[in-house]
Design a protein around this motif. Structure first.
Motif, PDB file in Angstrom:
ATOM      1  N   ASP A 467       0.871  -1.198  -0.058  1.00  0.00           N
ATOM      2  CA  ASP A 467       0.025   0.058   0.079  1.00  0.00           C
ATOM      3  C   ASP A 467       0.840   1.353   0.109  1.00  0.00           C
ATOM      4  N   PRO A 468       0.836   2.107  -1.107  1.00  0.00           N
ATOM      5  CA  PRO A 468      -0.244   1.829  -2.253  1.00  0.00           C
ATOM      6  C   PRO A 468       0.528   1.256  -3.114  1.00  0.00           C
ATOM      7  N   GLY A 469      -0.082   0.704  -4.381  1.00  0.00           N
ATOM      8  CA  GLY A 469       0.321   0.288  -5.697  1.00  0.00           C
ATOM      9  C   GLY A 469       0.118  -1.211  -5.918  1.00  0.00           C
ATOM     10  N   LYS A 470       0.052  -1.852  -4.972  1.00  0.00           N
ATOM     11  CA  LYS A 470       0.029  -3.446  -5.274  1.00  0.00           C
ATOM     12  C   LYS A 470      -1.267  -3.963  -4.314  1.00  0.00           C
ATOM     13  N   ASP A 471      -2.403  -4.485  -5.324  1.00  0.00           N
ATOM     14  CA  ASP A 471      -3.477  -4.865  -4.695  1.00  0.00           C
ATOM     15  C   ASP A 471      -3.733  -6.242  -5.090  1.00  0.00           C
ATOM     16  N   LEU A 472      -4.434  -7.029  -4.367  1.00  0.00           N
ATOM     17  CA  LEU A 472      -5.144  -8.232  -4.964  1.00  0.00           C
ATOM     18  C   LEU A 472      -6.645  -8.214  -5.373  1.00  0.00           C
ATOM     19  N   LYS A 473      -7.072  -8.394  -6.304  1.00  0.00           N
ATOM     20  CA  LYS A 473      -8.318  -8.212  -6.988  1.00  0.00           C
ATOM     21  C   LYS A 473      -8.960  -9.359  -7.715  1.00  0.00           C
ATOM     22  N   MET A 474     -10.181  -9.834  -7.258  1.00  0.00           N
ATOM     23  CA  MET A 474     -10.634 -10.858  -8.009  1.00  0.00           C
ATOM     24  C   MET A 474     -12.335 -10.595  -8.055  1.00  0.00           C
TER      25      MET A 474
END
Length: 581
Positions: A467-474
């Motif tokens: 955080d910030p910049g790298k997320d997990l999204k599904m």
């Protein structure tokens, strides 16, 4: 007739011849011979032999041919004279030959021959009678201008410096000026020209020119004063009576730059701070959700909320940062409506366990365990509406001290270092395993830089967040809402994430990793440290081999088979040890 002869007349005696006429004739004859010889010499062309009595630089060359005279001159030469060179406050003493100085022996020989040939008749007569006139010729000196220029350029190179601008530094609490300096350039063309014209010189004075920096210390002081006036706390509120977030003086200082050209905000730092402010002051709407009551899941109604507008926060924060008169910002609250209402939730008894993910975190530090527990609690009970994306960071609410996270080991800038939220990736990895096993499409997934032991033995089946910049999204494509449930067992160092939702007809299988290549880790690195006792050794990073690999997922649903692949490239990682010095 008288025939007797007449008596003879008596004669005077004849004088003896004088010797003087004979001596004068001889003298005249000798003079004539000398004059003839002298005339003959004067009429003849220059010879190879140097006339007697001629010396060059104190060396007698009389009677020698030019070859022998050259040898004698060279043998008589002493060491090279020394030249004193000065440029400003710098001084050197160098051999004249290094500066292109030399004696022109051929010119000296030519001058010696010419001197003999140019003698008067009287001088030549004196030479013939063994009394040659003494003639002392000076040595012939010369200077090679190109060599002198090159040698002086090399000699003075260290004196030449470019002008250095004054710069701004931040000394932990305040801005300060790092002084600039004038540039220096040694000028030697005039000295070389003078030396060429006067090779007898034994001292050379070189010119020095100075150039002022573009940004002087004095010119920067006004900017420094302005920058320091901005280092103060700043309060941010959501509405007049809403929650507040106070930036410390150092946090404010991190939001702008004091540059040589003026003051300017830091866009990246502002964007990060806006997210932190939103996480602290926003009270977003709560979707309808499930909660445990005893051992049973019950429905909990949705709730409206108020949030800030990131665009407004960014604008007001940028203005306030550069205006020392502003000490507080009041944001306009916006109503936040839930996207999932109570009526949209299926009865809890109809929910089925779709998939689960599991990981272990043995040997974790207390800080890491704190962050694992906090992150697991934050996402527990999250409900994702059908068609929506699950965002790990969005559900988490950001990684910040205000959100309950502490400092632990993270991977940053090619090293394993202390950083905020170390251990959160244990939760993101376990959540990824559950959602991936449930068959949800991957919208965003990021890997760790190297193979982390906490996520074994399911190598490559992991997800990093930052955080910030790298997320997990599904994406939720199950056709109904899904519930994310976490079960954290700190005593056993195990974490389980479950995905509940409407019963699915699809089946999902995930393959073990396929290793494409393997690179051994490099040799350990040892660094000196002043923080450790002398001789003490501390390991601060750990070795890991590099791998290129992928895992595959096979989804079967009503006769349709879909296979996707998730690739990972781990870098070979170096162990690092610090040694006290």
């Amino acid at each position: 007739m008288n025939t007797d002869p007449l008596p003879a007349t008596p004669q005077a005696p004849r004088p003896k011849p004088s010797r003087r006429p004979v001596s004068l004739g001889l003298a005249l004859l000798g003079a004539a011979l000398l004059l003839g010889g002298a005339l003959a010499l004067s009429m003849s062309g220059p010879g190879d032999t140097i006339a007697p009595g001629i010396r060059v630089g104190g060396t007698d060359l009389g009677g020698l041919n030019q070859g022998d005279a050259l040898k004698k001159l060279l043998a008589a030469r002493s060491d090279s004279p020394q030249i004193a060179v000065s440029a400003g406050s710098a001084n050197w003493t160098v051999a004249a030959t290094q500066l292109g100085w030399s004696l022109d022996t051929q010119a000296e020989l030519n001058a010696a021959v010419q001197a003999g040939n140019g003698r008067t008749l009287i001088q030549k007569m004196q030479t013939l009678i063994g009394q040659p006139p003494a003639q002392e010729l000076p040595p012939v000196q010369k200077v090679d201008a190109a060599q002198a220029r090159a040698a002086l350029a090399t000699l003075t190179a260290s004196q030449n410096t470019a002008a250095r601008d004054a710069t701004v530094v931040f000394d932990k609490t305040r801005y300060a000026v790092k002084p600039g300096a004038a540039g220096v350039q040694v000028q030697f063309d005039a000295a070389v020209q003078n030396f060429v014209q006067h090779p007898e010189l034994r001292a050379l004075t070189l010119g020095v020119t100075k150039s002022e920096p573009r940004y002087t210390t004095a010119a920067m002081q006004a900017l420094i004063d302005q920058g320091n006036a901005l280092v103060r706390p700043l309060s941010v509120k959501l509405g007049e009576g809403g929650p507040a977030f106070t930036l410390t003086a150092l946090q404010v200082a991190d939001l702008y730059w004091v540059r040589q050209t003026g003051l300017e905000t830091d866009p990246d730092a502002l964007a990060t701070k806006v997210k932190q402010i939103s996480a602290a002051v926003d009270q977003p709407a709560q979707n309808a959700r499930y909660a445990l009551k005893g051992n049973a899941l019950i429905k909990v109604a949705e709730k409206s909320g108020v949030i800030s507008d990131p665009a407004q926060t960014q604008k007001l924060l940028a203005q306030a940062v550069l205006d020392p008169k502003i000490s507080a910002i009041v944001l306009t609250p916006k109503v936040s409506e839930p996207t999932l209402k109570l009526a949209d939730l299926p009865d809890a008894s109809k929910l089925a366990l779709i998939a689960s993910g599991r990981s272990t975190y043995y040997h974790s530090s207390l800080a890491r365990r704190t962050n694992v527990a906090n992150a697991a609690a934050k996402i527990n009970g999250a409900v994702v509406a059908p068609g929506d994306d699950f965002s790990f960071l969005g559900t988490l609410g950001g990684i910040s001290p205000e959100n309950g996270f502490v400092t632990g080991l993270i991977i940053s800038a090619g090293r394993t270092v202390d950083g905020l939220g170390g251990g959160v990736c244990q939760v993101s990895t376990t959540t990824f395993r559950a959602l991936y096993q449930a068959g949800l499409p991957v919208v965003e997934r990021n890997q760790h830089a190297y193979r982390v032991g906490y996520y074994e033995p399911q190598v490559g089946f992991e997800a990093a967040v930052y955080d910030p910049g790298k997320d997990l999204k599904m994406k939720n494509d199950t056709g109904g809402p899904i519930l994310v449930k976490t079960i954290n067992d700190n005593a056993r160092s195990t974490l389980t994430v479950q995905v509940w939702g409407l019963p699915q007809t699809r089946t999902v299988s995930v393959s073990p990793a396929t290793i494409l290549s393997h690179t051994a880790h490099p040799a350990a690195k040892y660094e000196p440290s002043t923080d450790l006792p002398k001789g003490a050794v501390k390991q601060v990073d750990w070795a890991a081999d590099g791998y290129n690999l992928y895992i595959t997922r096979t989804i079967k649903d009503r006769g349709v088979v879909r296979i996707d692949k998730t690739s990972t490239s781990y870098k070979p990682w170096q162990a690092v040890y610090q040694i006290g010095e």
